[in-house]
Scaffold this motif. Structure first.
Motif, short mmCIF file in Angstrom:
data_model
loop_
_atom_site.label_atom_id
_atom_site.label_comp_id
_atom_site.label_asym_id
_atom_site.label_seq_id
_atom_site.Cartn_x
_atom_site.Cartn_y
_atom_site.Cartn_z
N SER A 115 -6.80 -13.43 -4.37
CA SER A 115 -6.87 -12.01 -4.72
C SER A 115 -5.85 -11.30 -3.86
O SER A 115 -5.57 -11.72 -2.74
CB SER A 115 -8.26 -11.45 -4.42
N ILE A 116 -5.32 -10.23 -4.39
CA ILE A 116 -4.29 -9.52 -3.64
C ILE A 116 -4.78 -8.12 -3.30
O ILE A 116 -5.40 -7.45 -4.12
CB ILE A 116 -2.95 -9.50 -4.42
N ASP A 117 -4.51 -7.72 -2.09
CA ASP A 117 -4.84 -6.38 -1.62
C ASP A 117 -3.53 -5.67 -1.33
O ASP A 117 -2.78 -6.09 -0.45
CB ASP A 117 -5.69 -6.46 -0.35
N PHE A 118 -3.24 -4.65 -2.10
CA PHE A 118 -1.97 -3.96 -1.92
C PHE A 118 -1.96 -3.06 -0.69
O PHE A 118 -0.92 -2.85 -0.10
CB PHE A 118 -1.60 -3.19 -3.19
N GLY A 119 -3.07 -2.52 -0.32
CA GLY A 119 -3.16 -1.78 0.94
C GLY A 119 -2.61 -0.37 0.93
O GLY A 119 -3.12 0.47 1.64
N TRP A 120 -1.57 -0.11 0.16
CA TRP A 120 -1.00 1.24 0.12
C TRP A 120 -0.18 1.39 -1.15
O TRP A 120 0.15 0.41 -1.82
CB TRP A 120 -0.17 1.52 1.37
N ASP A 121 0.17 2.63 -1.46
CA ASP A 121 0.95 2.96 -2.65
C ASP A 121 2.43 2.76 -2.32
O ASP A 121 2.98 3.45 -1.47
CB ASP A 121 0.67 4.40 -3.06
N PHE A 122 3.06 1.82 -3.00
CA PHE A 122 4.47 1.50 -2.72
C PHE A 122 5.41 2.64 -3.06
O PHE A 122 6.54 2.67 -2.58
CB PHE A 122 4.90 0.24 -3.47
N ASP A 123 4.98 3.55 -3.91
CA ASP A 123 5.82 4.70 -4.24
C ASP A 123 5.67 5.86 -3.26
O ASP A 123 6.36 6.86 -3.38
CB ASP A 123 5.50 5.19 -5.66
N ASP A 124 4.81 5.70 -2.28
CA ASP A 124 4.59 6.72 -1.26
C ASP A 124 5.50 6.40 -0.07
O ASP A 124 5.24 5.49 0.71
CB ASP A 124 3.12 6.71 -0.84
N SER A 125 6.59 7.15 0.05
CA SER A 125 7.58 6.86 1.10
C SER A 125 7.00 6.96 2.51
O SER A 125 7.38 6.19 3.39
CB SER A 125 8.82 7.75 0.96
N SER A 126 6.07 7.87 2.72
CA SER A 126 5.48 7.97 4.07
C SER A 126 4.61 6.75 4.36
O SER A 126 4.58 6.27 5.50
CB SER A 126 4.71 9.27 4.24
N ALA A 127 3.92 6.22 3.36
CA ALA A 127 3.14 4.99 3.56
C ALA A 127 4.08 3.81 3.82
O ALA A 127 3.81 2.98 4.69
CB ALA A 127 2.25 4.71 2.36
N MET A 128 5.18 3.75 3.08
CA MET A 128 6.16 2.68 3.31
C MET A 128 6.69 2.75 4.74
O MET A 128 6.82 1.72 5.40
CB MET A 128 7.32 2.75 2.31
N GLU A 129 7.00 3.94 5.20
CA GLU A 129 7.50 4.10 6.57
C GLU A 129 6.44 3.71 7.59
O GLU A 129 6.78 3.17 8.65
CB GLU A 129 7.95 5.54 6.79
N GLN A 130 5.17 3.94 7.27
CA GLN A 130 4.10 3.57 8.18
C GLN A 130 3.93 2.05 8.24
O GLN A 130 3.81 1.48 9.31
CB GLN A 130 2.79 4.21 7.74
N TYR A 131 3.92 1.38 7.08
CA TYR A 131 3.65 -0.05 7.03
C TYR A 131 4.88 -0.92 7.21
O TYR A 131 4.78 -2.05 7.68
CB TYR A 131 2.96 -0.41 5.70
N LEU A 132 6.03 -0.41 6.82
CA LEU A 132 7.29 -1.16 6.92
C LEU A 132 8.38 -0.29 7.55
O LEU A 132 9.39 0.04 6.91
CB LEU A 132 7.72 -1.65 5.52
N PRO A 133 8.20 0.10 8.80
CA PRO A 133 9.13 1.06 9.41
C PRO A 133 10.57 0.55 9.52
O PRO A 133 11.50 1.31 9.26
CB PRO A 133 8.52 1.34 10.78
N ARG A 134 10.75 -0.69 9.91
CA ARG A 134 12.12 -1.20 10.07
C ARG A 134 12.83 -1.32 8.73
O ARG A 134 14.00 -0.96 8.61
CB ARG A 134 12.12 -2.54 10.81
N LEU A 135 12.12 -1.83 7.72
CA LEU A 135 12.73 -1.91 6.39
C LEU A 135 13.02 -0.51 5.84
O LEU A 135 14.08 -0.29 5.27
CB LEU A 135 11.82 -2.66 5.43
N SER A 136 12.10 0.41 6.07
CA SER A 136 12.30 1.78 5.58
C SER A 136 13.56 2.41 6.17
O SER A 136 14.28 3.16 5.50
CB SER A 136 11.08 2.64 5.89
N ARG A 137 13.82 2.12 7.44
CA ARG A 137 15.02 2.68 8.10
C ARG A 137 16.31 2.21 7.45
O ARG A 137 17.32 2.90 7.49
CB ARG A 137 15.02 2.35 9.58
N LEU A 138 16.29 1.05 6.80
CA LEU A 138 17.51 0.56 6.13
C LEU A 138 17.89 1.44 4.96
O LEU A 138 19.03 1.39 4.50
CB LEU A 138 17.30 -0.88 5.63
N PHE A 139 16.97 2.25 4.47
CA PHE A 139 17.22 3.07 3.30
C PHE A 139 17.47 4.53 3.62
O PHE A 139 17.53 5.36 2.74
CB PHE A 139 16.04 2.93 2.31
N ARG A 140 17.62 4.85 4.89
CA ARG A 140 17.90 6.24 5.27
C ARG A 140 19.37 6.53 5.22
O ARG A 140 20.23 5.78 5.37
CB ARG A 140 17.37 6.53 6.66
#
Length: 175
Positions: A150-175
């Motif tokens: 079973s998969i747990d997504f944990g957060w909304d991938f279209d929510d940029s603030s959630a992406m920054e919270q869960y994947l901060p280093r990857l998110s910085r690549l897109f700034r």
């Protein structure tokens, strides 16, 4: 073939590939190596391949794929995981331990810079293709079985603030 032997095989395919960072090159190399094997040895690769695919079927890794590739459908996530397998056991292991660690991978940085998707669809079919080339027939049905968790997504991938919270280093690549 067990999982450790599978990763040794992937390392051999990477070492023999024209370009170890290109999943199509690694796939072609893997197929070429398997073509020298007995058909039962080729078929035995399917179980550990499916095992690592199931192991990497996780919401946090899907989030990383979604961010890196600008979206990730079911198929897109499969192809991303094919790319990840083609990068070898160390990169795969680091990504499973911490998907955000992918921000440090040169191939990820290059793909993000160039706006390219990380896609290793060919890796998913290496056993089928090698078996077909060797035997002239399809891989027998039921050769391998791995139930996906079973998969747990944990957060909304279209929510940029959630992406920054869960994947901060990857998110910085897109700034």
């Amino acid at each position: 073939m067990n999982r450790d032997q599978f990763w040794v095989f992937i390392d051999e395919a990477r070492a023999a590939a024209v370009n170890a960072n290109d999943p199509d090159s690694v796939s072609a190399s893997a197929i070429k190596i398997m073509n020298s094997w007995d058909p039962t040895e080729i078929a035995a690769v399917q179980q550990p391949l499916w095992g690592v695919l199931a192991e990497s079927y996780r919401g946090d890794l899907w989030g990383a794929a979604y961010l890196i590739n600008g979206g990730a459908s079911d198929d897109g996530f499969e192809y991303f995981r094919g790319w990840l397998i083609s990068q070898g056991r160390e990169v795969f292991g680091r990504a499973l331990a911490a998907p955000d660690s992918l921000a440090e991978e040169p191939a990820v940085r290059a793909a993000v810079s160039a706006g390219l998707d990380l896609d290793g669809e060919a890796m998913l079919g290496i056993v089928w293709e090698a078996y077909r080339q060797k035997v002239g027939e399809e891989l027998p049905p039921g050769n391998a079985t791995v139930p996906y968790p079973s998969i747990d997504f944990g957060w909304d991938f279209d929510d940029s603030s959630a992406m920054e919270q869960y994947l901060p280093r990857l998110s910085r690549l897109f700034r």
